[in-house]
Design a protein around this motif. Structure first.
Motif, short mmCIF file in Angstrom:
data_model
loop_
_atom_site.label_atom_id
_atom_site.label_comp_id
_atom_site.label_asym_id
_atom_site.label_seq_id
_atom_site.Cartn_x
_atom_site.Cartn_y
_atom_site.Cartn_z
N TYR A 112 57.09 5.91 36.25
CA TYR A 112 58.49 5.81 36.58
C TYR A 112 58.18 4.19 37.63
N GLY A 154 62.85 4.58 34.28
CA GLY A 154 61.88 5.12 33.81
C GLY A 154 61.72 6.01 32.66
N THR A 155 60.87 5.43 32.18
CA THR A 155 61.20 6.06 30.56
C THR A 155 59.81 6.93 30.14
N ALA A 185 59.75 0.93 32.59
CA ALA A 185 60.47 0.50 32.47
C ALA A 185 61.46 0.41 33.37
N LEU A 201 65.13 7.49 28.39
CA LEU A 201 64.90 6.48 29.38
C LEU A 201 65.84 6.20 30.28
#
Length: 273
Positions: A112, A154-155, A185, A201
């Motif tokens: 994040y 984020g991812t 991210a 994502l």
């Protein structure tokens, strides 16, 4: 593959233990939101202002970027734009991106960026306001969101099997020198995948939040001292006793409790029926 929620919850507990998590990950939570936790489900139930409860928020506090990689089981290779790279099968030569490979099954990668924490600034006033509503129609199933952590991007990826691979196309211009996990991210998108489990994502998310409720023993005390609540009339046909409001103002923890993350249902937020 193990349950995605359990994997994610266990991963973020290293830093965010005690916080609830937005689930599904795309769900947004707002400061001052009201949730109903009943029958093993959590449902949105409006906002505090709809119930005549005003609150003030404190200025947002920035947090460092957050990254988690299960015991270093995720290896990352970055690819510069305009350069061909061995092992990349989904990204074009012109693409700037990365390849993430998981050595173990059920491994988790969480990234994040742009984290900011906001919260209710005057908990004493909130406690008194909830006592007033608890005297009337606020019950033990209702929760109030008092703290929220938002993320610019984020991812989150998990491996369904050992050897899982994801190729991510990263935003051009994100900076291609001294790249690290946090760059995964940077408004990324998945260009290719193999044996992945959870794949998310996103941007402008609210990954973590805290909720409070009136203590269960508070309701018991009110019933014992003033009798059961009567619909439309509060706990008794008299105004809220000043002693209850004074108690909330003097020590909010006497009437409010932060709800443990262990009580969050794995199903996440569900829409009202």
């Amino acid at each position: 593959m193990k349950d995605s929620y359990r994997l994610y919850r266990r991963a973020v507990d290293d830093v965010w233990k005690g916080w609830w998590v937005s689930w599904p990950l795309s769900a947004r939570v707002e400061l001052g939101q009201v949730l109903e936790n009943a029958d093993g489900r959590v449902r949105p139930a409006g906002v505090l202002s709809d119930r005549g409860i005003a609150f003030t928020s404190r200025p947002g506090t920035p947090h460092n970027d957050y990254t988690y990689d299960t015991q270093g089981s995720a290896s990352v290779r970055f690819k510069a734009a305009g350069v061909a790279a061995d092992g990349f099968t989904a990204l074009a030569v012109a693409d700037f991106g990365a390849q993430v490979t998981f050595e173990k099954d059920d491994a988790v990668l969480v990234v994040y960026r742009g984290l900011t924490e906001s919260g209710v600034s005057d908990v004493r006033s909130l406690a008194a306001a909830l006592v007033r509503r608890g005297w009337d129609d606020w019950d033990g199933t209702l929760l109030a969101v008092t703290d929220v952590v938002s993320a610019a991007s984020g991812t989150v990826l998990t491996a369904a099997e050992a050897g899982a691979v994801a190729e991510l196309r990263l935003q051009a211009g994100a900076g291609q020198a001294q790249l690290g996990l946090a760059d995964l991210a940077s408004r990324a998108s998945v260009a290719g995948r193999r044996r992945l489990g959870l794949e998310w994502l996103g941007t402008d998310s609210t990954p973590f939040f805290r909720v409070v409720r009136l203590r269960k023993n508070w309701f018991g005390k009110v019933t014992k001292d003033y009798g059961p609540r009567q619909p439309g009339r509060g706990a008794a046909p008299v105004p809220v006793p000043p002693v209850l409001l004074e108690e909330a103002q003097d020590d909010p923890q006497v009437v409010l409790e932060t709800v443990s993350a262990d009580e969050q249902p794995a199903e996440g937020l569900t829409e009202p029926a």
